[in-house]
Design a protein around this motif. Structure first.
Motif, mmCIF file in Angstrom:
data_model
loop_
_atom_site.group_PDB
_atom_site.id
_atom_site.type_symbol
_atom_site.label_atom_id
_atom_site.label_comp_id
_atom_site.label_asym_id
_atom_site.label_seq_id
_atom_site.Cartn_x
_atom_site.Cartn_y
_atom_site.Cartn_z
ATOM 1 N N SER A 26 0.832 -1.207 0.000
ATOM 2 C CA SER A 26 0.000 0.000 0.000
ATOM 3 C C SER A 26 0.865 1.255 0.000
ATOM 4 O O SER A 26 0.542 2.253 -0.661
ATOM 5 C CB SER A 26 -0.952 -0.003 1.205
ATOM 6 O OG SER A 26 -0.270 0.222 2.429
ATOM 7 N N ALA A 30 1.034 4.351 -2.747
ATOM 8 C CA ALA A 30 0.979 5.758 -2.348
ATOM 9 C C ALA A 30 2.222 6.514 -2.828
ATOM 10 O O ALA A 30 2.147 7.678 -3.239
ATOM 11 C CB ALA A 30 0.844 5.864 -0.830
ATOM 12 N N THR A 102 3.301 5.274 9.969
ATOM 13 C CA THR A 102 2.228 4.291 9.979
ATOM 14 C C THR A 102 2.726 3.037 10.691
ATOM 15 O O THR A 102 3.831 3.039 11.243
ATOM 16 C CB THR A 102 1.726 3.978 8.548
ATOM 17 O OG1 THR A 102 0.520 3.206 8.641
ATOM 18 C CG2 THR A 102 2.763 3.223 7.734
ATOM 19 N N VAL A 108 -2.387 1.858 3.940
ATOM 20 C CA VAL A 108 -2.681 3.270 3.679
ATOM 21 C C VAL A 108 -3.348 3.415 2.314
ATOM 22 O O VAL A 108 -3.143 2.587 1.421
ATOM 23 C CB VAL A 108 -1.395 4.124 3.740
ATOM 24 C CG1 VAL A 108 -0.678 3.927 5.067
ATOM 25 C CG2 VAL A 108 -0.460 3.800 2.576
ATOM 26 N N TRP A 112 -2.470 8.800 0.242
ATOM 27 C CA TRP A 112 -1.992 9.094 1.607
ATOM 28 C C TRP A 112 -0.866 10.118 1.621
ATOM 29 O O TRP A 112 -0.933 11.137 2.326
ATOM 30 C CB TRP A 112 -1.538 7.795 2.265
ATOM 31 C CG TRP A 112 -1.184 7.874 3.715
ATOM 32 C CD1 TRP A 112 -1.989 8.273 4.731
ATOM 33 C CD2 TRP A 112 0.072 7.504 4.307
ATOM 34 N NE1 TRP A 112 -1.313 8.178 5.937
ATOM 35 C CE2 TRP A 112 -0.047 7.707 5.707
ATOM 36 C CE3 TRP A 112 1.262 7.006 3.800
ATOM 37 C CZ2 TRP A 112 0.996 7.432 6.590
ATOM 38 C CZ3 TRP A 112 2.302 6.726 4.683
ATOM 39 C CH2 TRP A 112 2.161 6.953 6.061
ATOM 40 N N GLN A 116 -0.884 14.324 2.537
ATOM 41 C CA GLN A 116 -0.028 14.867 3.598
ATOM 42 C C GLN A 116 0.897 15.950 3.059
ATOM 43 O O GLN A 116 1.049 17.020 3.664
ATOM 44 C CB GLN A 116 0.775 13.751 4.259
ATOM 45 C CG GLN A 116 -0.049 12.819 5.134
ATOM 46 C CD GLN A 116 0.797 12.068 6.145
ATOM 47 O OE1 GLN A 116 1.916 12.463 6.472
ATOM 48 N NE2 GLN A 116 0.264 10.972 6.652
ATOM 49 N N GLY A 129 -4.343 11.840 11.103
ATOM 50 C CA GLY A 129 -5.337 11.139 10.314
ATOM 51 C C GLY A 129 -6.162 10.183 11.141
ATOM 52 O O GLY A 129 -5.957 10.035 12.348
ATOM 53 N N ASN A 161 -1.276 6.734 11.468
ATOM 54 C CA ASN A 161 -1.695 7.699 10.453
ATOM 55 C C ASN A 161 -1.368 9.102 10.932
ATOM 56 O O ASN A 161 -2.251 9.857 11.363
ATOM 57 C CB ASN A 161 -3.189 7.559 10.159
ATOM 58 C CG ASN A 161 -3.601 8.291 8.894
ATOM 59 O OD1 ASN A 161 -2.779 8.876 8.199
ATOM 60 N ND2 ASN A 161 -4.887 8.257 8.598
ATOM 61 N N VAL A 203 -7.731 11.114 4.588
ATOM 62 C CA VAL A 203 -6.948 9.948 4.168
ATOM 63 C C VAL A 203 -6.968 8.894 5.285
ATOM 64 O O VAL A 203 -6.000 8.705 6.006
ATOM 65 C CB VAL A 203 -5.501 10.325 3.792
ATOM 66 C CG1 VAL A 203 -5.442 10.884 2.400
ATOM 67 C CG2 VAL A 203 -4.917 11.339 4.769
ATOM 68 N N ARG A 204 -8.076 8.231 5.388
ATOM 69 C CA ARG A 204 -8.292 7.203 6.413
ATOM 70 C C ARG A 204 -7.498 5.939 6.090
ATOM 71 O O ARG A 204 -7.470 5.484 4.954
ATOM 72 C CB ARG A 204 -9.775 6.900 6.472
ATOM 73 C CG ARG A 204 -10.226 6.004 7.590
ATOM 74 C CD ARG A 204 -11.711 5.724 7.481
ATOM 75 N NE ARG A 204 -12.525 6.945 7.533
ATOM 76 C CZ ARG A 204 -13.842 6.929 7.468
ATOM 77 N NH1 ARG A 204 -14.492 5.786 7.317
ATOM 78 N NH2 ARG A 204 -14.513 8.070 7.537
ATOM 79 N N VAL A 205 -6.842 5.346 7.096
ATOM 80 C CA VAL A 205 -6.123 4.086 6.891
ATOM 81 C C VAL A 205 -6.881 2.928 7.538
ATOM 82 O O VAL A 205 -7.745 3.134 8.386
ATOM 83 C CB VAL A 205 -4.686 4.154 7.459
ATOM 84 C CG1 VAL A 205 -3.907 5.324 6.861
ATOM 85 C CG2 VAL A 205 -4.689 4.257 8.989
#
Length: 244
Positions: A26, A30, A102, A108, A112, A116, A129, A161, A203-205
């Protein structure tokens, strides 16, 4: 306003060979998304192998674009701090370096890093986050959702996050060498310094909904207790007396 020129992603890992590939995949997505929009930015990913006894090191070795660092601290705060320290050269322009944090059991979203860095370029020094656990039983997830505000201006702090400008990180004393709440302590120190910050759900993980954590009082402890409350029975892996 100081634009970001370099991004460092720090990931502490303790025996995470099963979940680490999804995390690193992930981050790679990103990273690619950021490179498509901001090819001039240098990006480094550091995985801190903290007292690992499994095949986590071999997993990281399979990613040519990821650096590994071995830690014997056995402490997530110290592991995060070690990863940052290894990536920050003495005399570097810390205003132009962005630190993204993270966890090895977390995935992510593709935007992401883009999000940021975009917020950093707007002048923010700290980005907090949101996190959502996955694979939770429906009733537990419903109860979790009812207790967590995931909108803009949310009250949560998650090391899984979090993003911070390196200069603000250093001025705040960095991640404390503690087994719990190193993320909260850092966020409080950065806020107290007067640095600009935001708590966002943009940007939710996704993080693993494990029942057994590394320390009592952490995310896993909370999920066990929540499961016990909604089910009126002990969740898998829970003890008769739960603390934290």
């Amino acid at each position: 306003m100081t634009s970001v020129e370099r991004v460092v992603v720090v990931v502490p890992a303790r025996d995470e060979e099963r979940l680490l590939p999804a995390c690193l995949n992930s981050i790679r997505v990103a990273r690619h998304a950021l490179a498509q929009r901001r090819p001039e930015l240098g990006v480094e990913v550091v995985v801190v192998l903290d007292r690992c006894t499994d095949q986590s090191a071999q997993v990281v070795a399979g990613y040519g674009d990821v650096t590994s660092l071995v830690s014997t601290a056995g402490c997530v705060g110290a592991a995060r701090a070690a990863g940052v320290a290894a990536a920050l050269p003495a005399g570097g322009d810390d205003r132009r370096t962005w630190l993204a944090s993270t966890d090895a059991d977390t995935e992510v979203p593709a935007d992401w890093l883009l999000a940021q860095v975009g917020l950093a370029d707007e002048g923010l020094d700290l980005v907090l986050g949101t996190v959502v656990p996955y694979d939770l039983e429906t009733r537990v997830l419903r109860a979790w959702s009812q207790r967590h505000h995931l909108g803009e201006g949310h009250p949560h702090v998650h090391g899984a996050n979090l993003g911070v400008r390196a200069s603000s990180y250093l001025a705040a004393g960095g991640f404390a060498a503690v087994p719990l709440h190193e993320d909260v302590l850092l966020a409080e120190a950065v806020k107290a310094s007067g640095s600009a910050w935001v708590a966002t759900d943009a940007v939710r993980v996704r993080t693993a909904s494990r029942w057994r954590g590394r320390v009592s009082g952490g995310f896993a402890t909370y999920l066990r207790e929540l499961a016990s409350e909604v089910s009126d029975v002990a969740a898998p892996g829970a003890t008769q007396s739960l603390s934290g």
